[in-house]
Enzyme design. Structure first.
Site, PDB file in Angstrom:
ATOM      1  N   PRO A  91     -15.451 -10.906 -36.928  1.00 45.26           N
ATOM      2  CG  PRO A  91     -15.002 -12.498 -38.579  1.00 45.26           C
ATOM      3  CD  PRO A  91     -14.395 -11.805 -37.405  1.00 45.26           C
ATOM      4  CD  GLU A 115      -9.353 -20.395 -39.603  1.00 42.37           C
ATOM      5  OE1 GLU A 115     -10.555 -20.109 -39.498  1.00 42.37           O
ATOM      6  OE2 GLU A 115      -8.680 -20.149 -40.623  1.00 42.37           O
ATOM      7  NE  ARG A 154     -12.686  11.903 -37.811  1.00 44.64           N
ATOM      8  CZ  ARG A 154     -13.799  12.583 -38.070  1.00 44.64           C
ATOM      9  NH1 ARG A 154     -14.941  12.185 -37.545  1.00 44.64           N
ATOM     10  NH2 ARG A 154     -13.772  13.644 -38.825  1.00 44.64           N
ATOM     11  CG  ASP A 206     -17.228  14.406 -39.782  1.00 45.05           C
ATOM     12  OD1 ASP A 206     -16.863  15.069 -40.750  1.00 45.05           O
ATOM     13  OD2 ASP A 206     -16.488  14.103 -38.827  1.00 45.05           O
TER      14      ASP A 206
HETATM   15  N1  SAM Z   1     -12.484 -17.983 -38.197  1.00 41.52           N
HETATM   16  C1  SAM Z   1     -12.996 -16.704 -37.805  1.00 41.52           C
HETATM   17  C2  SAM Z   1     -14.489 -16.637 -38.067  1.00 41.52           C
HETATM   18  O1  SAM Z   1     -14.958 -17.251 -39.014  1.00 41.52           O
HETATM   19  O2  SAM Z   1     -15.180 -15.912 -37.332  1.00 41.52           O
HETATM   20  C3  SAM Z   1     -12.308 -15.597 -38.593  1.00 41.52           C
HETATM   21  C4  SAM Z   1     -10.911 -15.383 -38.194  1.00 41.52           C
HETATM   22  S1  SAM Z   1     -10.146 -14.070 -39.063  1.00 41.52           S
HETATM   23  C5  SAM Z   1      -9.359 -14.919 -40.380  1.00 41.52           C
HETATM   24  C6  SAM Z   1      -8.809 -13.631 -38.023  1.00 41.52           C
HETATM   25  C7  SAM Z   1      -9.062 -12.465 -37.104  1.00 41.52           C
HETATM   26  O3  SAM Z   1      -9.275 -11.310 -37.884  1.00 41.52           O
HETATM   27  C8  SAM Z   1     -10.262 -12.568 -36.190  1.00 41.52           C
HETATM   28  O4  SAM Z   1      -9.969 -13.279 -35.020  1.00 41.52           O
HETATM   29  C9  SAM Z   1     -10.571 -11.108 -35.921  1.00 41.52           C
HETATM   30  O5  SAM Z   1      -9.807 -10.602 -34.833  1.00 41.52           O
HETATM   31  C10 SAM Z   1     -10.131 -10.421 -37.204  1.00 41.52           C
HETATM   32  N2  SAM Z   1     -11.228 -10.057 -38.114  1.00 41.52           N
HETATM   33  C11 SAM Z   1     -11.438 -10.578 -39.356  1.00 41.52           C
HETATM   34  N3  SAM Z   1     -12.479 -10.006 -39.956  1.00 41.52           N
HETATM   35  C12 SAM Z   1     -12.961  -9.078 -39.107  1.00 41.52           C
HETATM   36  C13 SAM Z   1     -14.047  -8.155 -39.161  1.00 41.52           C
HETATM   37  N4  SAM Z   1     -14.863  -8.084 -40.205  1.00 41.52           N
HETATM   38  N5  SAM Z   1     -14.228  -7.331 -38.095  1.00 41.52           N
HETATM   39  C14 SAM Z   1     -13.433  -7.389 -37.026  1.00 41.52           C
HETATM   40  N6  SAM Z   1     -12.398  -8.272 -36.912  1.00 41.52           N
HETATM   41  C15 SAM Z   1     -12.156  -9.096 -37.929  1.00 41.52           C
END
Ligand code: SAM
Length: 242
Positions: free
Chosen positions: A90, A117, A155, A170
């Protein structure tokens, strides 16, 4: 295009990707999928891959070593190939269609899926080239984001879609949303398909579709019209006059 996915849940990636259009492309060899289970690279006798965060705090963190070892084995398997390694997070840049278009030109892509995490920062520093998010919300793991990206990229790989499924018009083509679509029957619940689509007049249909795209984009995503380099003078006049 070869997709390589480093994950703790390979079955999630396999079942998601071996379905529908991407499944057909995997079967006919247009794209390839290689899932690598990070747990197989644990040096721990209980195959643990996570531990408590230094400094305290909630949750567990994926350890650097299994991730780094999994990646090193991938590099050894494909000596001479250079990889872009995408960490789904994220905290990354938000994924867009133009990023999908750019990534679809690569021969290999590695997706690194975090869980809990996240992953020890040192593994990320050692191997990651791109940090990408699928949106401003937090999921439990990187597998769904990896599938979202892989689907959008696959795609756009030549021959993955057949003519009937062309990606050419698209949404986001020309930075506009797609026009409304209709199929049989001509009338449903008293609502008729727009007459123009039944006319057989291709130039008029194209014009109508362009106008519908412009209207829809203005209604739903006006931000896409701002500084849109693909708008013609005719488009601009239409938007002004309606
Ligand atoms: N503690 C992290 C932070 O606050 O940035 C979030 C960890 S999340 C619970 C667990 C994993 O989900 C991340 O390491 C990532 O690989 C994935 N993830 C969660 N949300 C995501 C998003 N919006 N885009 C891409 N990957 C995501």
């Amino acid at each position: 295009m070869n997709f390589h996915v480093l994950t703790l849940f390979p079955e999630m990636i396999e079942s998601g990707f071996h379905t529908s259009i991407t499944g057909r492309a995997l079967e006919n060899g247009t794209i390839a999928l290689d899932t690598i289970n990070i747990r197989d690279y644990s040096a721990n006798k209980h195959m643990r891959v996570d531990d408590y965060p230094y400094g305290g705090g909630a949750g567990m963190v994926m350890q650097a070593e299994p991730v780094h070892r999994a990646y090193k084995e991938l590099c050894e398997k494909y000596i001479g190939r250079s990889f872009r390694v995408i960490y789904l997070t994220p905290q990354g840049s938000v994924f867009t269609q133009s990023m999908a278009e750019e990534l679809a030109r690569e021969e290999d892509l590695v997706f690194l899926c975090g869980h809990y995490e996240g992953i020890d920062e040192r593994a990320l520093e050692l191997i990651v080239t791109d940090y990408i998010s699928i949106g401003d919300y937090v999921l439990t793991g990187g597998e769904l984001p990896a599938l979202v990206m892989m689907d959008a990229i696959a795609r756009l790989v030549p021959q993955v879609l057949n003519n009937k499924e062309s990606a050419q018009f698209d949404s986001f083509h020309d930075n506009l949303l797609e026009y409304p679509q209709y199929t049989r029957p001509e009338e449903y619940m008293g609502m008729r398909v727009p007459e123009i689509l039944l006319s057989g007049h291709h130039a008029k249909i194209e014009e109508w579709r362009r106008q519908q795209s412009l209207r829809r984009t203005r209604e739903r995503r006006p931000d896409l019209l701002q500084n849109n380099p693909y708008l013609t003078e005719k488009d601009k006049r239409y938007l002004q006059d309606t």
